[in-house]
Design a protein around this motif. Structure first.
Motif, PDB file in Angstrom:
ATOM      1  N   THR A   2       0.834  -1.199   0.000  1.00 26.62           N
ATOM      2  CA  THR A   2       0.000   0.000   0.000  1.00 26.62           C
ATOM      3  C   THR A   2       0.869   1.249   0.000  1.00 26.62           C
ATOM      4  O   THR A   2       0.586   2.223  -0.702  1.00 26.62           O
ATOM      5  N   GLN A  22      -7.504   0.366  -0.292  1.00 27.66           N
ATOM      6  CA  GLN A  22      -7.792  -0.822   0.503  1.00 27.66           C
ATOM      7  C   GLN A  22      -8.994  -0.552   1.407  1.00 27.66           C
ATOM      8  O   GLN A  22      -9.928  -1.332   1.463  1.00 27.66           O
ATOM      9  N   ASP A  54      -6.106  -1.930  -4.677  1.00 24.11           N
ATOM     10  CA  ASP A  54      -5.405  -2.373  -3.464  1.00 24.11           C
ATOM     11  C   ASP A  54      -6.258  -3.412  -2.733  1.00 24.11           C
ATOM     12  O   ASP A  54      -7.269  -3.079  -2.130  1.00 24.11           O
ATOM     13  N   GLU A  55      -5.832  -4.645  -2.802  1.00 25.80           N
ATOM     14  CA  GLU A  55      -6.550  -5.786  -2.205  1.00 25.80           C
ATOM     15  C   GLU A  55      -8.046  -5.708  -2.493  1.00 25.80           C
ATOM     16  O   GLU A  55      -8.866  -5.664  -1.582  1.00 25.80           O
TER      17      GLU A  55
HETATM   18 MG   LIG Z   1      -2.124  -2.647   2.281  1.00 26.91          MG
END
Ligand SMILES: [Mg+2]
Ligand SMILES: Nc1ncnc2c1ncn2[C@@H]1O[C@H](COP(=O)(O)OP(=O)(O)OP(=O)(O)O)[C@@H](O)[C@H]1O
Lengths: 308, 512
Positions: free
Chosen positions: B50, B92, B169-170
């Motif tokens: 991140t 995220q 992000d994820e």
């Molecule tokens: Mg992360």
């Protein structure tokens, strides 16, 4: 008799609520951006003394009003710098502003105490409308500032919910990180909102000293700034509801004077607005929770990009 | 090494260094993404994924390093710069204004018409719904949407701004299996249209499902960039964790003892005061794990909250070791040995307090941590040091605020606090959501270990693999009811899947 009394109170409630409306519209805007400004009382009283001083010196009431708006924003700038840039606790900074304002106004205002007003703002008369029975005096015979406040409330409401600016302002107050990630200049928006809050508080104070009372009395705001803070919550941060709240409180203020001759203790009556404030806060907090229209989520939270 | 200013590279980051107090989050990272490819960025919790992407998106400023975007040297001082370069990011933790409508969220910050700007959003929403299958109701408020729908809003936001380099992000960590398939389809369509995609994950399956190349990060360093087709799961896992990873857990047969938790026909309401749990009955014995499977939102949260005292039940009764504990407050339950690992990590911790303080949140008012009205920080810190070691929490120091740790380490802090004194009943809700393989493996082992020590474990999870791996018996919840309870050895994916969808019900018998 009773009907007349009610009409009398209603008619007086509008001008009495107007300074509160100015202040509340400003505070609603500032808080919508996420900045609580407890300095309203200070900004209002500085607005009051500035307006009176400038009007007295120049003889031009509009200059007085403009100067008050400027003075209010200058004070707000102090709060904006402290709370947005320096990330000082907003409560502390706002309280300091109130004390600063009360002190400065007392000092500057010394020489205006007891001075007579040099001009007054004449009520607007709308041909035809103002002469209607009952409705005429109730709706169409106020001074121009009353109408300005109403127009501002409506415009602000429209801006807040129907324009790009409004979305930006509300987003910054709800989630500055979201706004920032989309390239919204969070700091600039907050500064502008706080400055606008100061401008409006300045106008509210000015209304008191050059339109409503037409005299400078030390400490003449007498807690109006604090009622504005409460009204902001009562209004659920909505400009149109602010109108309702301000006139309601205007009515309470008027009652305070009207009931005095009936032998009710003036001390008790002086408490009336504040008792009412507490009641209103208790009632509206319940509704705020029920309707999920709480305070802006990021209220009182300074923003920094790299923090998590 | 190819020339970074080559135009076929959408992004080239070189020698990126980012330090946070006590952490070197990015340690001379070099990272290149070709135009039009789907590039996976793989790494454990806290590896620095991140951070690296936040640097590319202008949220963090790197301490060192240079960035090229589409062949040109770029200085990215703010997200605004990144947007101008055609970079979009789905964070995220979604960055959405949850009280606003979808349309308001989409147009925020865009130079659309000044008055009634949401109208423009409606047009876009229609367009993207046709083009990529990204459909959302423009008038819905964000808090009313599922995680999957919220994510669609985030993707639409990036696309509206003309992003051709999209960072996700994820993106799968909060989605249900069905939503994940849908998302992967959308990503493929976007890549086919010429978008460059950076896909952050710590799930190996996803790397193979979607990416053309993969870069592996470990402890802030790049350990490898590979063509996905030329590698395999085991070697990627080894690269990511730095050691071999066991995909199968060692599990001894359960030795169930006396019944610890007995729930009888429990009824619970949700936040909107609608029935969420409708007459649930179950038992959990000492030394066994009862797994509750089901798609999130079928009453699991309300059930768990009622069991730990955070929510009042309307009807029904709860017994702990034969004693009635229905609607007792959390404190009373804690004193009787009920421990709770909440699904939302933020609920289990005070984020601003230090690791050491969080570790004693439940016992702060007792000896030896408290002496009279005062806290004994020498004892507290010693306790923290011991647990940090024992549970291998990676933290700069026990005095670090817990919010600065990575997800996996935050979860370890909760686990350490909840399991360090052998609870009677352990209630774990989604204990490994968002965690990497290393942390997941560790936490699952710890839960099994608790069972073997004679703790009764109630495990709630959406991850079927986790349920099948850990549970001794499996209950399936659907719309607030238990569709049936199966012994783990009789359970197969098909049956459980049918029960999760409400298509099959197995009559309850105490034998199960
Ligand atoms: Mg992360
Ligand atoms: N704003 C910040 N302040 C302090 N430390 C931070 C900050 N952001 C990240 N860190 C630290 O930097 C390291 C890398 O964090 P990062 O969020 O990049 O990891 P990640 O690979 O994305 O992990 P995860 O899979 O948990 O999301 C961690 O140790 C984290 O605690």
């Amino acid at each position: 008799m009773i009907v007349e009394f009610i009409l009398l109170v209603l008619k007086a409630a509008i001008p009495a609520g107007t300074p509160l409306l100015f202040g509340t519209l400003g505070e609603v805007t500032a808080e919508r951006s996420g900045v609580l400004n407890l300095g309203v009382e200070g900004m209002m009283i500085v607005g009051a003394v500035t307006a009176f001083g400038v009007t007295y010196t120049t003889g031009n009431i509009w200059l007085g009003l403009a100067a008050a708006a400027l003075a209010g924003s200058l004070l707000a700038l102090v709060h904006a710098f402290a709370s947005i840039t320096l990330r000082v606790n907003q409560v502390v900074s706002g309280l300091a502003l109130t004390m600063l304002g009360l002190g400065v106004s007392g000092l500057v205002g010394k020489r205006f105490i007891g001075m007579p007003p040099r001009t007054r703002l004449a009520p607007l008369t709308l041909p035809g409308l103002s002469d209607l029975p009952v409705i005429g005096p109730l709706f169409f015979r106020y001074d121009p500032m009353v109408y300005l406040a109403i127009i501002l409330a409506l415009v602000l409401w429209f801006m807040m919910y129907k324009t790009r600016w409004g979305i930006t302002l509300r987003s910054v107050g709800e989630s500055p990180a979201t706004a920032d990630a989309l390239g919204v200049p969070v700091f600039r928006v907050r500064y502008l909102a706080v400055l606008f809050g100061g401008l409006m508080a300045g106008l509210g104070g000015a209304y008191l000293s050059v339109v409503y009372t037409t005299a400078w009395i030390e400490g003449m705001t007498a807690g109006a700034g604090w009622i504005v803070i409460a009204l902001t919550i009562f209004a659920m941060w909505d400009p149109v509801r602010a109108m309702l709240g301000a006139y309601l409180f205007g009515g309470v203020r008027v009652l305070q004077y009207r009931l005095q001759p009936l032998g009710i203790s003036p001390n008790l009556l002086n408490m009336l607005p504040f008792i009412f404030t507490i009641l209103v806060l208790m009632l509206s907090t319940g509704e705020v929770i029920r309707r999920r229209v709480g305070a802006p989520a990021a209220l009182m939270q300074p923003y920094t990009r790299e923090e998590r | 090494m190819p020339n970074p200013s080559e135009p076929h590279l959408a992004v080239a980051m070189h020698g990126i260094v980012k330090r946070f107090p006590g952490v070197l989050a990015n340690d001379h990272i070099s990272f290149e993404v070709r135009a039009g490819e789907i590039h996976a960025l793989l790494g454990e919790n806290g590896a620095g994924k991140t951070t690296l992407m936040n640097i590319l998106y202008g949220i963090y400023q790197p301490d060192e390093g240079i960035i090229y975007v589409k062949g040109k040297r770029a200085t990215i001082r703010s997200p605004r710069d990144a947007i101008r370069l055609g970079i979009g990011m789905v964070h995220q933790q979604y960055r959405l204004v949850s009280t606003h409508t979808v349309a308001e969220n989409v147009v925020l910050g865009l130079p659309v018409s000044f008055f009634f700007p949401e109208r423009a959003a409606r047009r876009w929403l229609e367009e993207f719904s046709q083009k990529y299958g990204l459909s959302v109701d423009p008038n819905a408020r964000i808090w009313q949407l599922s995680a999957g729908e919220q994510q669609r809003v985030e993707i639409i936001k990036a696309l509206c701004r003309g992003a051709d380099i999209l960072i996700l992000d994820e993106p799968t960590s909060m989605l249900t299996p069905g939503e994940i398939d849908e998302l992967l389809g959308i990503i493929r369509r976007m890549a086919a249209e010429g978008h460059t995609i950076i896909f952050i994950t710590h799930k190996l399956d996803e790397v193979f499902a979607i990416s053309e190349r993969v870069t592996v990060l470990r402890q802030g360093k790049v350990v490898a960039t590979l063509e996905t087709a030329q590698t395999d799961k085991t070697s990627l896992a080894r690269l990511m964790v730095g050691r071999d990873v066991i995909f199968r857990l060692e599990k001894k047969p359960a030795q169930p003892g006396e019944v610890v938790l007995r729930v009888e026909a429990l009824h619970v309401l949700d936040d909107r005061r609608l029935p969420a749990v409708k007459g649930v009955s179950l038992t959990v014995s000492a030394g066994e794990i009862l797994g509750i499977a089901g798609v999130a939102g079928n009453g699991q949260r309300e059930l768990v909250e009622a069991l730990v005292g955070l929510r009042k039940s309307q009807r029904g009764r709860v017994f702990l070791k034969g004693q009635e504990v229905t609607n007792q407050p959390p404190r009373a339950l804690i004193e009787q040995g009920v421990c709770y690992i909440p699904g939302e990590r933020a609920m289990g911790l005070a984020p601003g307090l230090s690791v050491a303080e969080n570790l004693i949140l439940k016992d702060y008012c007792q000896e030896p941590f408290a002496r009279g009205a005062f806290l004994d920080y020498a004892v507290i810190n010693a306790h923290a040091n011991r647990l940090v070691d024992q549970y291998s929490v990676t933290t700069p120091s026990p005095a670090t605020p817990v919010k600065l740790l990575s997800g996996g380490n935050i979860q370890r802090v909760i686990l350490a606090r909840e399991t360090c004194q052998s609870p009677t009943l352990l209630i774990a809700a989604y204990p490994t959501s968002g965690l990497d393989v290393g942390a997941t493996e560790y936490i699952r082992q710890l839960i099994l270990q608790q069972r073997d020590q004679g703790t009764a474990v109630l495990l709630v999870s959406e991850d079927l693999e986790e349920i099948l791996q850990l549970s001794d018996r499996i209950a399936v919840m659907f719309e607030g009811e238990i569709m049936g309870i199966l012994p783990a050895h009789q359970a197969d994916l098909g049956t459980i899947g049918m029960m999760m969808a409400g298509a099959q019900r197995i009559p309850m018998s105490e034998a199960a």
